[in-house]
Design a protein around this motif. Structure first.
Motif, mmCIF file in Angstrom:
data_model
loop_
_atom_site.group_PDB
_atom_site.id
_atom_site.type_symbol
_atom_site.label_atom_id
_atom_site.label_comp_id
_atom_site.label_asym_id
_atom_site.label_seq_id
_atom_site.Cartn_x
_atom_site.Cartn_y
_atom_site.Cartn_z
ATOM 1 N N VAL A 189 0.837 -1.137 -0.209
ATOM 2 C CA VAL A 189 -0.012 0.123 -0.188
ATOM 3 C C VAL A 189 0.874 1.064 -0.061
ATOM 4 O O VAL A 189 0.603 2.160 -0.907
ATOM 5 N N TYR A 190 1.998 1.263 0.983
ATOM 6 C CA TYR A 190 2.965 2.753 0.793
ATOM 7 C C TYR A 190 3.547 2.856 -0.442
ATOM 8 O O TYR A 190 3.655 3.952 -0.968
ATOM 9 N N LEU A 191 3.926 1.695 -1.044
ATOM 10 C CA LEU A 191 4.755 1.886 -2.390
ATOM 11 C C LEU A 191 3.717 2.117 -3.564
ATOM 12 O O LEU A 191 4.064 3.218 -4.248
ATOM 13 N N ILE A 192 2.710 1.635 -3.292
ATOM 14 C CA ILE A 192 1.684 1.892 -4.600
ATOM 15 C C ILE A 192 1.175 3.455 -4.309
ATOM 16 O O ILE A 192 1.127 4.248 -5.131
ATOM 17 N N LEU A 193 0.527 3.849 -3.098
ATOM 18 C CA LEU A 193 0.231 5.180 -2.889
ATOM 19 C C LEU A 193 1.189 6.364 -3.323
ATOM 20 O O LEU A 193 1.003 7.266 -3.662
ATOM 21 N N HIS A 194 2.576 5.919 -2.902
ATOM 22 C CA HIS A 194 3.567 7.002 -3.194
ATOM 23 C C HIS A 194 3.766 6.899 -4.690
ATOM 24 O O HIS A 194 3.991 8.024 -5.250
ATOM 25 N N ALA A 195 3.792 5.885 -5.334
ATOM 26 C CA ALA A 195 3.866 5.912 -6.841
ATOM 27 C C ALA A 195 2.908 6.639 -7.715
ATOM 28 O O ALA A 195 3.160 7.438 -8.529
ATOM 29 N N LEU A 196 1.711 6.761 -6.861
ATOM 30 C CA LEU A 196 0.508 7.226 -7.693
ATOM 31 C C LEU A 196 0.257 8.757 -7.107
ATOM 32 O O LEU A 196 -0.538 9.374 -7.497
ATOM 33 N N ASN A 197 1.249 9.273 -5.855
ATOM 34 C CA ASN A 197 0.940 10.475 -5.225
ATOM 35 C C ASN A 197 -0.381 10.593 -4.718
ATOM 36 O O ASN A 197 -1.036 11.581 -4.914
ATOM 37 N N LEU A 198 -0.793 9.354 -4.002
ATOM 38 C CA LEU A 198 -2.122 9.805 -3.747
ATOM 39 C C LEU A 198 -1.840 9.746 -1.937
ATOM 40 O O LEU A 198 -1.124 9.119 -1.393
ATOM 41 N N PRO A 199 -2.752 10.233 -1.122
ATOM 42 C CA PRO A 199 -2.764 10.417 0.277
ATOM 43 C C PRO A 199 -3.203 8.865 0.910
ATOM 44 O O PRO A 199 -3.627 8.167 0.385
ATOM 45 N N ASP A 200 -2.303 9.011 1.942
ATOM 46 C CA ASP A 200 -2.531 7.612 2.775
ATOM 47 C C ASP A 200 -3.590 7.404 3.791
ATOM 48 O O ASP A 200 -3.698 6.419 4.405
ATOM 49 N N ASP A 201 -4.206 8.510 3.806
ATOM 50 C CA ASP A 201 -5.277 8.273 4.959
ATOM 51 C C ASP A 201 -6.681 8.292 4.267
ATOM 52 O O ASP A 201 -7.693 8.442 5.138
ATOM 53 N N ASN A 202 -7.029 8.226 2.803
ATOM 54 C CA ASN A 202 -8.146 7.887 2.228
ATOM 55 C C ASN A 202 -8.110 6.711 1.377
ATOM 56 O O ASN A 202 -8.492 6.810 0.114
ATOM 57 N N LEU A 203 -7.714 5.723 1.714
ATOM 58 C CA LEU A 203 -7.398 4.423 0.692
ATOM 59 C C LEU A 203 -8.743 4.176 0.165
ATOM 60 O O LEU A 203 -8.857 3.768 -1.014
#
Length: 298
Positions: free
Chosen positions: A43-57
């Motif tokens: 999850v961390y790797l993917i959200l970072h790659a997509l430049n998405l916030p980690d608090d609204n998965l």
């Protein structure tokens, strides 16, 4: 190697998270640089790659992902699995106590449990955080402990030192990010060698302490970190001996040394039978961090 032919089967964020978690679980990668399981790391790797916030998965789970985005993620997965590069080096950032720090391979990945003590303002050993005016962070690396200390002890001025010029460049970048350049001074120094004599309220140090035998058995992920920041010599005590030999000159009479020694408790006891420190327990460690006041230091 990752099979890129799967790109047509991966449509949504949910799909790529499931796929990445499976790949990580099936590989022999080691978790220990920010997460302890395949799902969290995926999850961390993917959200970072997509430049998405980690608090609204949940909001994005069913969102479609473009083929270019999937290729970018698969590229990072491939590097993580085949080269065993810690995820923090792939993303060039690390989280510690909820704070973000820029890093690269010139510093170890921030993970010191000393950070937990700093978050609590070293209570109960420090009764009044506002009374702390000077702090020294030896072996600062990315500057994470110095920065957390500055945020916790808001009346303090800090000195952050490291033997590595490249590490200090990273520390300065993080110090500037948190706008603490007026409170944290960096010094290139081999421990105390080039630090002007000054008595500090608190000295914090997470030094190289891994003994040679343990160093040779570390998972491949750790081999991407600078050896100078890990290697503590045959019994892990090389740097710690130098610190304890000189630290008394830099500590106020009522000051404290917070020193991390990792898994080297037995080697510490063998080498320093005349020192009886206070051992501090954190969420995940026991007999890994010691507190010493000036009277306890020979």
């Amino acid at each position: 190697m990752i099979n890129y032919s799967c790109i047509n089967q991966l449509k949504t964020l949910k799909d790529i998270i499931r796929y990445t978690t499976t790949i990580f679980n099936e590989s022999d990668i080691f978790f220990g640089h920010g997460s302890d399981n395949a799902y969290d790391e995926a999850v961390y790797l993917i959200l970072h790659a997509l430049n998405l916030p980690d608090d609204n998965l949940d909001m994005f789970l069913d969102a479609n992902i473009t083929k270019n985005e999937i290729r970018k993620i698969l590229y990072l997965i491939n590097k993580r699995v085949t080269l065993r590069i810690p995820i923090s080096y792939l993303t060039e950032e690390s989280l510690l106590q909820g704070y973000k720090f820029y890093i690269d391979k010139n510093v170890i990945v921030p993970r010191s449990p000393i950070s937990e003590l700093i978050q609590n303002c070293l209570y109960p050993w420090v009764k009044n955080p506002e009374s702390i005016t000077s702090i020294l962070d030896l072996c600062t690396g990315s500057g994470c402990l110095a920065i957390l200390s500055a945020l916790a002890f808001q009346e303090s001025m800090l000195t952050a030192t490291d033997i590595s010029v490249e590490a200090l460049k990273i520390a300065k970048k993080n110090i500037n990010y948190y706008n603490l350049q007026n409170r944290i001074t960096t010094i290139n120094s081999n421990l105390f060698d080039d630090i002007p004599i000054h008595q500090y309220d608190i000295i914090i140090c997470n030094p190289p302490y891994v003994n040679t035998q343990s160093l040779n058995k570390l998972p491949k992920e750790y081999l991407h970190e600078p050896m100078i920041a890990l290697d503590g010599g045959n019994d892990g005590m090389d740097i710690i001996k130098k610190i304890l030999k000189n630290v008394k000159n830099f500590l106020k009479k009522e000051g404290i040394l917070v020193l991390e020694i990792g898994n080297e408790y037995n080697n510490f006891v063998k080498n320093f039978q005349n020192i009886n420190p206070t051992w501090v327990t954190t969420i995940n460690t026991e007999k890994s961090i010691m507190l010493l006041n000036q009277e306890q230091i020979p």
